[in-house]
Scaffold this motif. Sequence first.
Motif, PDB file in Angstrom:
ATOM      1  N   UNK A 162    -101.951  -6.996 -24.016  1.00 42.85           N
ATOM      2  CA  UNK A 162    -100.030  -6.626 -24.618  1.00 42.85           C
ATOM      3  C   UNK A 162    -100.391  -6.883 -25.982  1.00 42.85           C
ATOM      4  N   UNK A 163    -101.074  -7.298 -27.090  1.00 43.21           N
ATOM      5  CA  UNK A 163    -101.175  -6.894 -28.542  1.00 43.21           C
ATOM      6  C   UNK A 163    -102.192  -5.658 -27.736  1.00 43.21           C
ATOM      7  N   UNK A 164    -103.363  -5.702 -27.497  1.00 39.16           N
ATOM      8  CA  UNK A 164    -104.436  -4.795 -27.229  1.00 39.16           C
ATOM      9  C   UNK A 164    -103.273  -3.280 -26.836  1.00 39.16           C
ATOM     10  N   UNK A 165    -103.126  -3.213 -25.500  1.00 41.52           N
ATOM     11  CA  UNK A 165    -101.775  -1.681 -25.310  1.00 41.52           C
ATOM     12  C   UNK A 165    -101.399  -0.809 -26.235  1.00 41.52           C
ATOM     13  N   UNK A 166    -100.533  -2.470 -27.146  1.00 40.16           N
ATOM     14  CA  UNK A 166    -100.178  -1.803 -28.535  1.00 40.16           C
ATOM     15  C   UNK A 166    -101.421  -1.648 -29.749  1.00 40.16           C
ATOM     16  N   UNK A 167    -102.436  -1.834 -29.699  1.00 40.44           N
ATOM     17  CA  UNK A 167    -103.221  -1.560 -30.479  1.00 40.44           C
ATOM     18  C   UNK A 167    -102.723  -2.390 -31.989  1.00 40.44           C
ATOM     19  N   UNK A 168    -102.702  -3.444 -31.463  1.00 38.21           N
ATOM     20  CA  UNK A 168    -102.694  -4.438 -33.189  1.00 38.21           C
ATOM     21  C   UNK A 168    -103.898  -5.106 -33.048  1.00 38.21           C
ATOM     22  N   UNK A 169    -104.306  -4.737 -33.412  1.00 44.45           N
ATOM     23  CA  UNK A 169    -106.043  -5.414 -33.403  1.00 44.45           C
ATOM     24  C   UNK A 169    -105.877  -6.682 -33.875  1.00 44.45           C
ATOM     25  N   UNK A 170    -105.904  -6.472 -35.237  1.00 43.22           N
ATOM     26  CA  UNK A 170    -105.416  -8.110 -36.238  1.00 43.22           C
ATOM     27  C   UNK A 170    -104.950  -8.777 -35.185  1.00 43.22           C
ATOM     28  N   UNK A 171    -104.171  -8.481 -35.217  1.00 42.57           N
ATOM     29  CA  UNK A 171    -103.156  -9.851 -33.856  1.00 42.57           C
ATOM     30  C   UNK A 171    -104.047 -10.087 -32.502  1.00 42.57           C
ATOM     31  N   UNK A 172    -104.864  -9.324 -31.574  1.00 44.81           N
ATOM     32  CA  UNK A 172    -105.752  -9.840 -30.821  1.00 44.81           C
ATOM     33  C   UNK A 172    -106.348 -10.188 -31.618  1.00 44.81           C
ATOM     34  N   UNK A 173    -107.148 -10.420 -32.158  1.00 43.93           N
ATOM     35  CA  UNK A 173    -108.008 -11.379 -32.974  1.00 43.93           C
ATOM     36  C   UNK A 173    -107.704 -12.808 -33.501  1.00 43.93           C
ATOM     37  N   UNK A 174    -106.797 -12.751 -33.554  1.00 45.78           N
ATOM     38  CA  UNK A 174    -105.949 -14.027 -34.434  1.00 45.78           C
ATOM     39  C   UNK A 174    -105.639 -14.775 -33.313  1.00 45.78           C
ATOM     40  N   UNK A 175    -105.003 -13.981 -32.273  1.00 47.23           N
ATOM     41  CA  UNK A 175    -104.201 -14.704 -30.351  1.00 47.23           C
ATOM     42  C   UNK A 175    -105.479 -14.975 -29.522  1.00 47.23           C
ATOM     43  N   UNK A 176    -106.602 -14.283 -29.820  1.00 48.98           N
ATOM     44  CA  UNK A 176    -108.044 -14.713 -29.318  1.00 48.98           C
ATOM     45  C   UNK A 176    -108.809 -16.001 -29.576  1.00 48.98           C
ATOM     46  N   UNK A 177    -109.035 -15.774 -31.174  1.00 51.25           N
ATOM     47  CA  UNK A 177    -109.473 -17.155 -31.781  1.00 51.25           C
ATOM     48  C   UNK A 177    -108.682 -18.379 -31.709  1.00 51.25           C
ATOM     49  N   UNK A 178    -107.607 -18.132 -32.430  1.00 50.00           N
ATOM     50  CA  UNK A 178    -106.393 -19.403 -31.426  1.00 50.00           C
ATOM     51  C   UNK A 178    -106.781 -20.272 -30.258  1.00 50.00           C
ATOM     52  N   UNK A 179    -107.365 -19.150 -28.915  1.00 51.37           N
ATOM     53  CA  UNK A 179    -107.668 -19.204 -27.156  1.00 51.37           C
ATOM     54  C   UNK A 179    -108.645 -19.629 -27.742  1.00 51.37           C
ATOM     55  N   UNK A 180    -109.231 -19.423 -28.142  1.00 51.34           N
ATOM     56  CA  UNK A 180    -110.845 -20.131 -28.391  1.00 51.34           C
ATOM     57  C   UNK A 180    -110.643 -21.730 -28.961  1.00 51.34           C
ATOM     58  N   UNK A 190     -96.103  -3.212 -23.278  1.00 48.89           N
ATOM     59  CA  UNK A 190     -96.084  -4.349 -23.466  1.00 48.89           C
ATOM     60  C   UNK A 190     -95.428  -5.507 -24.786  1.00 48.89           C
ATOM     61  N   UNK A 191     -94.030  -4.745 -25.287  1.00 55.06           N
ATOM     62  CA  UNK A 191     -93.468  -5.224 -26.477  1.00 55.06           C
ATOM     63  C   UNK A 191     -92.391  -6.591 -25.329  1.00 55.06           C
ATOM     64  N   UNK A 192     -91.913  -5.533 -24.126  1.00 53.10           N
ATOM     65  CA  UNK A 192     -91.651  -7.122 -23.343  1.00 53.10           C
ATOM     66  C   UNK A 192     -92.875  -7.937 -22.916  1.00 53.10           C
ATOM     67  N   UNK A 193     -93.285  -7.281 -22.995  1.00 53.78           N
ATOM     68  CA  UNK A 193     -94.384  -8.552 -22.566  1.00 53.78           C
ATOM     69  C   UNK A 193     -94.662  -9.739 -23.479  1.00 53.78           C
ATOM     70  N   UNK A 194     -94.897  -9.853 -24.479  1.00 52.77           N
ATOM     71  CA  UNK A 194     -94.833 -10.470 -26.008  1.00 52.77           C
ATOM     72  C   UNK A 194     -93.509 -11.292 -26.340  1.00 52.77           C
ATOM     73  N   UNK A 195     -92.497 -10.144 -25.790  1.00 55.25           N
ATOM     74  CA  UNK A 195     -90.901 -11.440 -26.016  1.00 55.25           C
ATOM     75  C   UNK A 195     -90.688 -12.539 -25.131  1.00 55.25           C
ATOM     76  N   UNK A 196     -91.826 -11.457 -23.330  1.00 55.93           N
ATOM     77  CA  UNK A 196     -91.011 -13.604 -22.609  1.00 55.93           C
ATOM     78  C   UNK A 196     -92.235 -13.698 -22.419  1.00 55.93           C
ATOM     79  N   UNK A 197     -93.112 -13.552 -23.564  1.00 56.40           N
ATOM     80  CA  UNK A 197     -94.667 -14.761 -23.873  1.00 56.40           C
ATOM     81  C   UNK A 197     -93.976 -15.396 -24.513  1.00 56.40           C
ATOM     82  N   UNK A 198     -93.199 -15.181 -25.794  1.00 52.97           N
ATOM     83  CA  UNK A 198     -92.496 -15.949 -26.816  1.00 52.97           C
ATOM     84  C   UNK A 198     -91.820 -17.919 -26.341  1.00 52.97           C
TER      85      UNK A 198
END
Length: 289
Positions: free
Chosen positions: A47-65, A20-28
């Motif tokens: 990717x963030x969910x696989x890393x248990x970075x749940x606060x960042x998942x909330x931020x990313x999903x909210x931005x997408x919505x 997932x870390x490499x996937x995030x680097x690719x998405x950047x």
Amino acid sequence: MTAPSPVLARAEALLLTDRPQEALAELSRLPADEAVEVPATLLRCAALGQLDRWSEVVEAASAGLAAAGPHPDLLWHLGRAEHRLGRPQVAERALLDGLAQAPHDVDLLCTYADVCAANGQVDKAAKLVERAAAVEPEAPIVYATRIQVAYNRGDDRAAERISREFVAAHPENPAAHALLGGTSAARGRLDTAYEGYRQAAASRPTEQAFAESALELRIARHPLMLPIRPVLRFGPLKVWLGVILVVFGLRAAGLPTISAVLGLLWLLLCVYSWIVPPLVRRWLRRNWH
């Protein structure tokens, strides 16, 4: 039809191989306008969910919505992350909004069932997972949620049975083996539990929790740990209360000698449990590969 972005394809491939870390680097590397579109946001949330970075998942999903409007998959990521962060009411709202658009979505149904089960609404959770099972009975998330609901009902036997079914249906799935390990450990089946976590750790070596659980069960299975297995199985408090009741029961029955012997054996077992397990743990950790 627009061809998929090579960046998105590479990021998805990296996610599928637990990187997932490499996937995030690719998405950047995506352009700003493409980075906020739904496909990229879904991969970022995964990717963030696989890393248990749940606060960042909330931020990313909210931005997408905010950029794309209501979307069932984004709402699922948001609800799941809010649930992991311990905010059940916010999670429920997101999941219900998702189900309003996709009432038969298995991920939404199962995650909502998890939220309900965690909040004591076990019957409601069971009905939700039944709806999901009617759509995709063999889906891994359906098996995992059925196990969770059984646990919340206090039915360890059913949880272990469903775990075995999960492994039979998805023998390549690390989560299936880990759940079999956890449900078997709860029932005192140490050999099966160890094998489950060992298989999970072998399938997903990057998941430290699987390796740690396998090691702890290997320690518990050591022959020197046999005298204290009841303590490991039921917990020290329950065993201590049981011994106290038996000791006083024998004394009340006019058997003070047997009562005293039992009390002495319990004292020796306590000393044994203080000395031997740390030594076994240290030895096996040193030789753990």
